[in-house]
Enzyme design. Structure first.
Site, PDB file in Angstrom:
ATOM      1  N   LYS A   1       0.866  -1.181   0.000  1.00 52.07           N
ATOM      2  CA  LYS A   1       0.000   0.000   0.000  1.00 52.07           C
ATOM      3  C   LYS A   1       0.907   1.236   0.000  1.00 52.07           C
ATOM      4  CE  LYS A   1      -3.685   2.496   0.986  1.00 52.07           C
ATOM      5  NZ  LYS A   1      -4.486   2.841  -0.163  1.00 52.07           N
TER       6      LYS A   1
ATOM      7  N   CYS B   1      -2.217   9.574  -6.926  1.00 51.79           N
ATOM      8  CA  CYS B   1      -3.462   9.415  -6.180  1.00 51.79           C
ATOM      9  C   CYS B   1      -4.338  10.625  -6.528  1.00 51.79           C
ATOM     10  CB  CYS B   1      -3.183   9.364  -4.676  1.00 51.79           C
ATOM     11  SG  CYS B   1      -4.732   9.317  -3.746  1.00 51.79           S
TER      12      CYS B   1
HETATM   13  C1  SIN Z   1      -6.379   5.563  -1.663  1.00 55.42           C
HETATM   14  O1  SIN Z   1      -5.744   5.106  -0.709  1.00 55.42           O
HETATM   15  O2  SIN Z   1      -7.383   6.255  -1.491  1.00 55.42           O
HETATM   16  C2  SIN Z   1      -5.954   5.302  -3.095  1.00 55.42           C
HETATM   17  C3  SIN Z   1      -4.551   5.590  -3.344  1.00 55.42           C
HETATM   18  C4  SIN Z   1      -4.262   5.931  -4.780  1.00 55.42           C
HETATM   19  O3  SIN Z   1      -5.171   6.089  -5.590  1.00 55.42           O
HETATM   20  O4  SIN Z   1      -3.089   6.089  -5.123  1.00 55.42           O
END
Ligand code: SIN
Length: 299
Positions: free
Chosen positions: A44, A127
């Site tokens: 993540k 993001c």
């Molecule tokens: C998210 O954690 O909301 C998505 C992250 C991303 O789109 O890079």
């Protein structure tokens, strides 16, 4: 057929990995991806400070794919690197750590810390809905250049940059990525869905990122164009649900691909399905994976 592929010096047992954010939140989830057959695993996106993430709902299925706005929830780089260090030796496949710094000093510290535990770093420059992170960073060319350079200078392995799917923006800002080793194309499309009864956006954050089927042809076109315009290896991402979808990315010029929404939809068995499908295709076509990469371009 041989599925081993190399990207900027790291070797993957096959060209399939998870997309950042999908089953990469914890070390035990990364282990599950490895066991399911992934050629590399991606964490993540990790930020400098801990982030709680946005309020629910953070994930919605819509007609043409999925919308998500999790808000980059993560324990912060110090905590996550401790967790990863204690189990790094359990990983037989490359571990790619996704980071989302908002400025070069953060990038430097994070890269130096992950040096011991990451085989590659993927910088999230895309993001579509977080303040001072991701896409907001990428829209500032000088800032992006300095962040990429800070990571490169403080990390020994390859540095990947994960880009948004917006063609003009990417081509206009591509010079800021000169020092990175590979491109990851692409993240989700900024999007929204409104509840007609409640008369309000559904996602807690209102805006989210669109992934899945609708993203596939858009990312594919950008991979095709970037393959011709840069010499960097490319990792394709966007709506891959079958081996045929993945082969399209290889033909367009991707050396490997990441699986996001389909992992949510089909579970980790998708890796086996993709590996078997690709092996069979290569056998039937009497072609190696390396020869397939970029074959859709005029020679
Ligand atoms: C998210 O954690 O909301 C998505 C992250 C991303 O789109 O890079």
């Amino acid at each position: 057929m041989e599925l081993v592929t190399k990207i900027s010096g790291i070797t993957l047992r096959n060209p399939f990995m998870n997309a950042s954010g999908v089953l990469g939140q914890t070390v035990s989830l990364l282990r599950r991806l490895q066991e399911a057959g992934a050629g590399a695993v991606v964490t993540k996106s990790i930020t400098y400070e801990e982030r709680k993430g946005y309020d629910n709902p953070t994930f919605v299925k819509i007609k043409c794919g999925y919308l998500n706005a999790m808000g980059l929830p993560n324990p912060g780089f110090k905590e996550f690197s401790k967790e990863l260090s204690s189990s790094k030796e359990e990983f037989k496949v490359p571990v790619i750590v996704s980071i989302a710094p908002s400025e070069p000093k953060q990038a430097k510290e994070m890269a130096a810390t992950f040096k011991k535990v990451a085989d590659a770093i993927e910088i999230n420059l895309s993001c579509p809905h977080a303040e001072k992170l991701g896409l907001e960073v990428f829209s500032d060319m000088g800032l992006t250049e300095n962040i990429v350079k800070s990571v490169k200078d403080n990390f020994d392995g390859p540095v990947f940059c994960k880009l948004p799917p917006y063609r003009n923006e990417v081509l206009g800002l591509i010079k800021s990525l000169e020092s990175c080793d590979a491109l990851v194309v692409s993240n989700t499309i900024r999007a929204m869905v409104i509840d007609v009864k409640a008369k309000k956006p559904i996602l807690g954050n209102k805006f989210g990122g669109l992934s899945g089927r609708a993203l596939h042809p858009i990312s594919l076109a950008l991979v095709f164009e970037l393959y011709e315009k840069t010499r960097k290896p490319i990792v394709g991402v966007g709506g891959i649900e079958s081996w045929e979808d993945a082969v399209e990315f290889f033909l367009a010029g991707a050396s490997a691909v990441q699986i996001g929404s389909a992992l949510e939809k089909k579970g980790t068995t998708i890796f086996k399905e993709l590996i078997e499908g690709l092996e069979e295709y290569l056998k039937e076509e009497k072609i190696g994976l390396e020869e397939l990469i970029g074959l859709a371009h005029d020679s």
